[in-house]
Enzyme design. Structure first.
Site, PDB file in Angstrom:
ATOM      1  N   TYR A 190       0.841  -1.201   0.000  1.00 54.49           N
ATOM      2  CA  TYR A 190       0.000   0.000   0.000  1.00 54.49           C
ATOM      3  C   TYR A 190       0.872   1.245   0.000  1.00 54.49           C
ATOM      4  CZ  TYR A 190       0.822   0.627   5.071  1.00 54.49           C
ATOM      5  OH  TYR A 190       1.389   0.828   6.311  1.00 54.49           O
ATOM      6  N   CYS A 191       0.265   2.366  -0.363  1.00 54.86           N
ATOM      7  CA  CYS A 191       0.945   3.661  -0.380  1.00 54.86           C
ATOM      8  C   CYS A 191      -0.118   4.747  -0.224  1.00 54.86           C
ATOM      9  CB  CYS A 191       1.740   3.844  -1.669  1.00 54.86           C
ATOM     10  SG  CYS A 191       0.755   3.666  -3.171  1.00 54.86           S
ATOM     11  N   THR A 192       0.225   5.989  -0.462  1.00 56.35           N
ATOM     12  CA  THR A 192      -0.703   7.099  -0.205  1.00 56.35           C
ATOM     13  C   THR A 192      -1.942   7.039  -1.092  1.00 56.35           C
ATOM     14  OG1 THR A 192       1.176   8.483   0.398  1.00 56.35           O
ATOM     15  CG2 THR A 192      -0.921   9.596  -0.004  1.00 56.35           C
TER      16      THR A 192
END
EC number: 1.14.-.-
Length: 319
Positions: A190-192
């Protein structure tokens, strides 16, 4: 009522978007010109990155202006499903508008990685908790270390990178041995907003990893779709604009930016004796010379003078 609808009382709407799509150089120049003209006319500010692999950006303006911008971008790209997340704020989140042509829209530094051809499996925000709690999964936060420190999903691996370019080396040194010892593990990242983890899945697939997943729309989509009561998110989400961080309601969080080193600083950091507004924070107290701090002090003096002349709430607090 959707969270987005409850926040419409705020003046400005922020759109964070990306799309991996092949674009030739001539089209990049045309898109850049069209979007710059539109942003000027609609008083939109933000940053857009364009490359042969697609587009990545965050912009801020009135709701009508943002709707027009996204519609125009989709028409220029000839798509109808650009990946976009929305939030709201009471002040403009950017100082200016910039559209730039780059080699990559998110830089991993490997020419052979092509997310327009191959990426991992999407996990919807509503299904992310189940994946997090699955004992047969390993979850990786693909953001930078300073972002992870102010908010994360508990139990996710932190590669402790300072830039996305360092991610492949971490994979080779740490993730590859882990999966070789535990081949049945599902990988989730996951990331922003979804772009870094999507490109990370493309890299893993290129390296021969299987059963690779990523959170669709990233943290921002998770915070939008999952209630705080059911959320497994801890802390705030770092964003690359004047807001610095967002809370679970997608409103500006409690963090500010150190104007010396560019790292986020918490309310607790502001109380530390090492903190001097505009000059240093606890993380950079030993990183700069007296000459540097003299320059920082003059810059802060100029910022303070400008803020005195501006209407209240027209600019974000300076740190």
């Amino acid at each position: 009522m959707k969270k987005d609808d409850s926040l419409k009382k705020f003046k400005y709407k922020v759109a964070a978007f990306y799309n991996f799509i092949s674009i030739i150089d001539e089209e990049i120049l045309l898109i850049k010109e069209e979007l710059t003209n539109l942003a000027t006319n609609q008083k939109i500010k933000g940053t857009i990155l364009l490359a042969s692999e697609g587009v990545n950006g965050t912009i801020c303006g009135t709701e009508n202006a943002i709707v027009l911008f996204i519609e125009t971008l989709e028409n220029l790209l000839k798509v109808s499903d650009i990946n976009v997340k929305y939030s709201w704020c009471e002040r403009q989140a950017f100082r200016r508008f910039k559209a730039r042509k780059k080699k990559e829209i998110v830089t991993i530094g490997l020419k052979e990685i092509n997310p327009t051809k191959s990426v991992g499996k999407y996990i919807k925000a509503g299904e992310w908790n189940q994946f997090l709690e699955d004992p047969d999964s390993v979850v990786i936060d693909t953001r930078n270390d300073y972002e992870i420190k102010i908010g994360n999903f508990a139990g996710a691996l932190n590669p402790q990178t300072s830039s996305f370019r360092e991610f492949p080396a971490w994979v080779q040194k740490h993730l590859k041995p882990l999966i070789e010892e535990n081949p049945s593990l599902k990988i989730g990242m996951y990331c922003t907003g979804g772009i870094r983890c999507e490109k990370a899945t493309s890299y893993l697939i290129e390296e021969g990893f299987s059963d690779v997943h990523h959170l669709e729309g990233g943290i921002l989509k998770y915070l939008e779709d999952v209630s705080s009561e059911n959320s497994l998110w801890n802390g705030e989400c770092f964003v690359f604009d004047q807001r610095v961080s967002l809370d679970h309601e997608l409103l500006p969080g409690s963090h500010r930016m150190c104007h010396a080193c560019g790292l986020p600083i918490s309310p607790e950091d502001l109380k530390k004796p090492t903190y001097i507004k505009g000059l240093q924070c606890d993380a950079c107290v030993n990183k700069f010379t007296d000459s540097d701090r003299a320059r920082f002090a003059e810059r802060q003096r100029q910022i303070d003078e400008i803020m005195k002349r501006l209407p209240e709430n027209s600019i974000w607090p300076s740190s």
